[in-house]
Design an enzyme around this catalytic site. Structure first.
Site, PDB file in Angstrom:
ATOM      1  N   GLU A   1       0.634  -1.152   0.011  1.00  0.00           N
ATOM      2  CA  GLU A   1      -0.100  -0.177   0.012  1.00  0.00           C
ATOM      3  C   GLU A   1       1.066   1.269   0.051  1.00  0.00           C
ATOM      4  O   GLU A   1       1.824   1.398   0.705  1.00  0.00           O
ATOM      5  CB  GLU A   1      -0.911  -0.074   1.396  1.00  0.00           C
ATOM      6  CG  GLU A   1      -1.875   1.369   1.067  1.00  0.00           C
ATOM      7  CD  GLU A   1      -2.793   1.250   2.187  1.00  0.00           C
ATOM      8  OE1 GLU A   1      -3.054   0.506   3.243  1.00  0.00           O
ATOM      9  OE2 GLU A   1      -3.681   2.467   2.100  1.00  0.00           O
TER      10      GLU A   1
ATOM     11  N   ASN B   1      -4.385   4.927  -2.469  1.00  0.00           N
ATOM     12  CA  ASN B   1      -5.265   5.667  -1.895  1.00  0.00           C
ATOM     13  C   ASN B   1      -6.048   6.506  -2.770  1.00  0.00           C
ATOM     14  O   ASN B   1      -5.420   7.567  -3.218  1.00  0.00           O
ATOM     15  CB  ASN B   1      -5.566   6.084  -0.400  1.00  0.00           C
ATOM     16  CG  ASN B   1      -5.065   5.145   0.565  1.00  0.00           C
ATOM     17  OD1 ASN B   1      -5.696   4.177   0.901  1.00  0.00           O
ATOM     18  ND2 ASN B   1      -3.659   4.996   1.049  1.00  0.00           N
TER      19      ASN B   1
ATOM     20  N   GLU C   1      -7.592   2.093  -3.825  1.00  0.00           N
ATOM     21  CA  GLU C   1      -8.252   2.005  -2.632  1.00  0.00           C
ATOM     22  C   GLU C   1      -9.578   2.945  -2.178  1.00  0.00           C
ATOM     23  O   GLU C   1      -9.045   4.169  -2.130  1.00  0.00           O
ATOM     24  CB  GLU C   1      -7.564   1.898  -1.271  1.00  0.00           C
ATOM     25  CG  GLU C   1      -6.714   0.700  -1.581  1.00  0.00           C
ATOM     26  CD  GLU C   1      -5.819   0.644  -0.172  1.00  0.00           C
ATOM     27  OE1 GLU C   1      -6.038   0.941   0.742  1.00  0.00           O
ATOM     28  OE2 GLU C   1      -5.026  -0.254  -0.016  1.00  0.00           O
TER      29      GLU C   1
ATOM     30  N   ASP D   1     -11.813  -0.077   0.967  1.00  0.00           N
ATOM     31  CA  ASP D   1     -11.067   0.391   2.084  1.00  0.00           C
ATOM     32  C   ASP D   1     -11.969   0.482   3.284  1.00  0.00           C
ATOM     33  O   ASP D   1     -12.860   0.814   3.181  1.00  0.00           O
ATOM     34  CB  ASP D   1     -10.151   1.548   1.917  1.00  0.00           C
ATOM     35  CG  ASP D   1      -9.068   1.706   2.822  1.00  0.00           C
ATOM     36  OD1 ASP D   1      -8.621   0.564   3.484  1.00  0.00           O
ATOM     37  OD2 ASP D   1      -7.994   2.744   2.349  1.00  0.00           O
TER      38      ASP D   1
ATOM     39  N   GLU E   1      -6.064  -5.019   7.386  1.00  0.00           N
ATOM     40  CA  GLU E   1      -5.107  -4.116   7.764  1.00  0.00           C
ATOM     41  C   GLU E   1      -5.210  -4.055   9.134  1.00  0.00           C
ATOM     42  O   GLU E   1      -5.747  -4.684  10.032  1.00  0.00           O
ATOM     43  CB  GLU E   1      -5.345  -2.822   7.157  1.00  0.00           C
ATOM     44  CG  GLU E   1      -6.759  -2.127   7.829  1.00  0.00           C
ATOM     45  CD  GLU E   1      -6.974  -0.811   7.084  1.00  0.00           C
ATOM     46  OE1 GLU E   1      -6.500  -0.373   6.328  1.00  0.00           O
ATOM     47  OE2 GLU E   1      -7.592  -0.068   8.059  1.00  0.00           O
TER      48      GLU E   1
END
Ligand code: C2E
Ligand code: CA
Ligand code: CA
Ligand code: CA
Length: 277
Positions: free
Chosen positions: A58, A116, A148, A178, A235
């Protein structure tokens, strides 16, 4: 001057002038930092819970500030969104990350990069073609990039976002939900969007240890996601217990401090080598 630093009291509501001035100075500094390429992508590994191999990263934006050290993303991302800098910020971070991923790829390391995506960008008509152009520039296959999008950000206005998410998916990008478990969307709502991945929020992971009924919900969310052919990621894996629970529940990938913190590219490259020996 940014007004978030701990040694500085937050602006009081009775001093709107100060507040306004402080936040626009922050935005100006941020705009400068973006244009000077001072924002950096950090990389946090994602590990296959069955095989233990690294599958991707990520990408998390970092702003090293000359006087204040690292400004946290929880501060500068909302600032960027408010002052229309999020578009430049995202293309800057994505560009650096794509270049890095292409570099790893040339050295035989095939990792997915998850970036993201602020929901605001999904309202921009050119965003999809811009990121497509970035891919061409760095010769990276779309399938190696995952966007995400937080569950809660989607609830508000699905209309325009849906069309652009579908376009991203058609280009071959992966799409991840997410922070799953923090919003109120149902699987049925989420199934309208062509997601490829479901990312369980860390608060869900932690609370699951304490409550039996949350473990039941977690297990069924994972099962449902797998039946819908979604890759599942947990996560905030901080302990061996977290790792074991999620592996036992059949979750595909794990990310968190138990494995590694987000790292700059040089540190990450070194870290990957230690994993292979
Ligand atoms: P997120 O997308 O949910 O990212 C995960 C956050 O959890 C990251 O915080 C990461 O450093 C942190 N984290 C990872 N493993 C653990 C763990 O085991 N325990 C705990 N307690 N935390 C862990 P970070 O880097 O501070 O980022 C915060 C948020 O800022 C992100 O949350 C994301 O929403 C946003 N953000 C960061 N970079 C970008 C970006 O480039 N674009 C956009 N739009 N948002 C970004
Ligand atoms: Ca994320
Ligand atoms: Ca998250
Ligand atoms: Ca989050």
């Amino acid at each position: 001057i940014l007004h978030h630093s701990p040694d500085r009291p937050p602006p009081s509501p009775s001093a709107p002038e100060t507040h306004k001035e402080a936040s626009s100075t922050g935005a100006h500094e941020l705009a400068l930092a973006i244009s000077r390429h001072q924002l950096l992508p950090y990389y946090q590994p994602q590990i296959d819970l069955k095989s233990g191999t690294i599958t991707g990263v990520e990408v998390l934006a970092r702003w090293p500030h000359a006087e204040k050290g690292f400004i946290p993303p929880d501060h500068f991302i909302p600032l960027a969104e408010k002052h229309r800098l999020i578009h430049d910020l995202t293309l800057e971070i994505a560009g650096q990350a794509f270049a890095q991923a292409a570099h790893w790829r040339r050295s035989g390391v095939h990792l997915t990069v998850a970036v993201n995506l602020s929901p605001r960008l999904l309202d921009l008509p050119d965003f999809v073609s811009e990121v497509d152009a970035l891919l061409q520039q760095y010769q990276l296959p779309a399938a190696q990039v995952i966007w995400e999008v937080t569950e809660s950000s989607l609830a508000a206005d699905l209309g325009i976002a849906l069309a652009n998410l579908a376009r991203l998916r058609l280009k071959g990008f992966g799409l991840s939900i997410d922070d799953y478990g923090t919003g109120f969307s149902s699987m049925q709502q989420l199934s309208r969007i062509p997601f490829t991945e479901l990312k369980i929020d860390r608060s869900f992971v932690h609370r699951a240890h304490q409550r039996e009924h949350l473990r039941v919900i977690l297990q069924s969310a994972l099962d449902m996601a797998h039946k819908m052919s979604l890759v599942t990621v947990a996560e905030g894996i901080e302990t061996l217990e977290d790792w074991k629970l999620l592996r036992e529940f059949g979750c595909n990938l794990a990310q968190g401090y138990f494995i590694a913190k987000p790292m700059p590219s040089e540190t990450f490259t070194g870290w990957v080598k230690t994993q292979n020996t």
